[in-house]
Design a protein around this motif. Structure first.
Motif, mmCIF file in Angstrom:
data_model
loop_
_atom_site.group_PDB
_atom_site.id
_atom_site.type_symbol
_atom_site.label_atom_id
_atom_site.label_comp_id
_atom_site.label_asym_id
_atom_site.label_seq_id
_atom_site.Cartn_x
_atom_site.Cartn_y
_atom_site.Cartn_z
ATOM 1 N N LYS A 224 23.592 39.999 48.622
ATOM 2 C CA LYS A 224 24.562 40.651 48.227
ATOM 3 C C LYS A 224 25.349 40.572 46.860
ATOM 4 O O LYS A 224 25.429 41.507 46.209
ATOM 5 C CB LYS A 224 25.887 40.156 48.847
ATOM 6 C CG LYS A 224 27.182 40.815 48.972
ATOM 7 C CD LYS A 224 28.355 40.160 49.751
ATOM 8 C CE LYS A 224 28.477 40.571 51.066
ATOM 9 N NZ LYS A 224 29.681 40.109 51.759
ATOM 10 N N GLU B 223 32.260 40.544 45.075
ATOM 11 C CA GLU B 223 30.817 41.256 45.289
ATOM 12 C C GLU B 223 31.317 42.422 46.695
ATOM 13 O O GLU B 223 30.805 43.506 46.178
ATOM 14 C CB GLU B 223 29.899 40.322 46.074
ATOM 15 C CG GLU B 223 29.217 39.302 45.116
ATOM 16 C CD GLU B 223 28.629 38.077 45.896
ATOM 17 O OE1 GLU B 223 28.819 37.860 47.084
ATOM 18 O OE2 GLU B 223 28.267 37.579 45.364
ATOM 19 N N ASP B 224 32.291 42.302 47.208
ATOM 20 C CA ASP B 224 32.605 43.118 48.590
ATOM 21 C C ASP B 224 33.276 44.300 47.623
ATOM 22 O O ASP B 224 33.201 45.388 48.071
ATOM 23 C CB ASP B 224 33.344 42.365 49.436
ATOM 24 C CG ASP B 224 32.674 41.623 50.267
ATOM 25 O OD1 ASP B 224 31.366 41.771 50.539
ATOM 26 O OD2 ASP B 224 33.041 40.607 50.644
ATOM 27 N N ASP B 225 34.112 43.982 46.627
ATOM 28 C CA ASP B 225 34.781 45.183 45.709
ATOM 29 C C ASP B 225 33.788 46.025 45.514
ATOM 30 O O ASP B 225 34.101 47.207 45.404
ATOM 31 C CB ASP B 225 35.664 44.434 44.800
ATOM 32 C CG ASP B 225 37.029 43.503 45.626
ATOM 33 O OD1 ASP B 225 37.203 43.982 46.629
ATOM 34 O OD2 ASP B 225 37.627 42.505 44.948
ATOM 35 N N SER C 262 32.137 48.174 47.829
ATOM 36 C CA SER C 262 33.174 49.207 48.565
ATOM 37 C C SER C 262 33.255 50.456 47.865
ATOM 38 O O SER C 262 33.707 51.311 48.084
ATOM 39 C CB SER C 262 34.525 48.456 48.710
ATOM 40 O OG SER C 262 35.196 48.419 47.548
#
Length: 165
Positions: free
Chosen positions: A14, A43-45, A48
């Motif tokens: 990720k 990382e998720d931001d 997304s």
């Protein structure tokens, strides 16, 4: 003293994907996500912000879910490409396919092969056409001083008290 250092941890998949997406640039060489913004994001931001576009073979055309057929695009760029490129191409292909099926069905019915004609017509998907709303006709609004009386016009100041002749 012989002190061995602990082995360094490898970045997660990720983390590597987010780093790769942060490194993407536009046509002028500017990063899609500025470095200062990327430092503030998780990382998720970062993940997304992107959608995966099936290119060069669209998903609807049985494009494979493989690394060489996926392209990361920012969400708004992906929506724009879908609306301005993919949807018109799909509509054109559908119209050509339906027109060709109708033509083949006509040829089959002229040759007397009604079963083949029926099979060809069944492949054409009938889509309801949107009815155009009737245009609301505008009606003329006279000014406050002007009124219509038959074929003549009178203004508020002219002979309103007299009867029409």
């Amino acid at each position: 003293m012989n002190m061995a250092k602990a082995p360094r941890r490898r970045p997660t998949l990720k983390c590597r994907l987010a780093a790769a997406l942060c490194a993407l640039t536009d046509s002028s060489g500017n990063r899609l996500i500025p470095h200062e913004h990327a430092k503030l994001m998780t990382e998720d931001d970062v993940l997304s912000l992107f959608q995966w576009d099936h290119y060069p073979i669209r998903h609807i055309d049985d494009g494979p879910l493989a690394h060489w057929n996926l392209e990361p695009l920012l969400i708004m760029a992906h929506r724009e490409k879908t609306a301005k490129v993919d949807a018109p191409q799909l509509a054109k292909a559908r119209a050509v396919r339906d027109s060709e099926a109708i033509h083949k069905a006509k040829l089959a019915s002229r040759s007397g092969d009604d079963l083949a004609a029926a099979a060809l017509i069944s492949t054409v998907v009938s889509r309801p056409r949107l009815k155009r709303k009737p245009k609301i006709s505008s009606r003329p609004f006279g000014s406050r001083k002007t009124r219509r009386f038959g074929n003549r016009q009178r203004t508020a100041k002219s002979n309103l008290g007299k009867a029409d002749e």
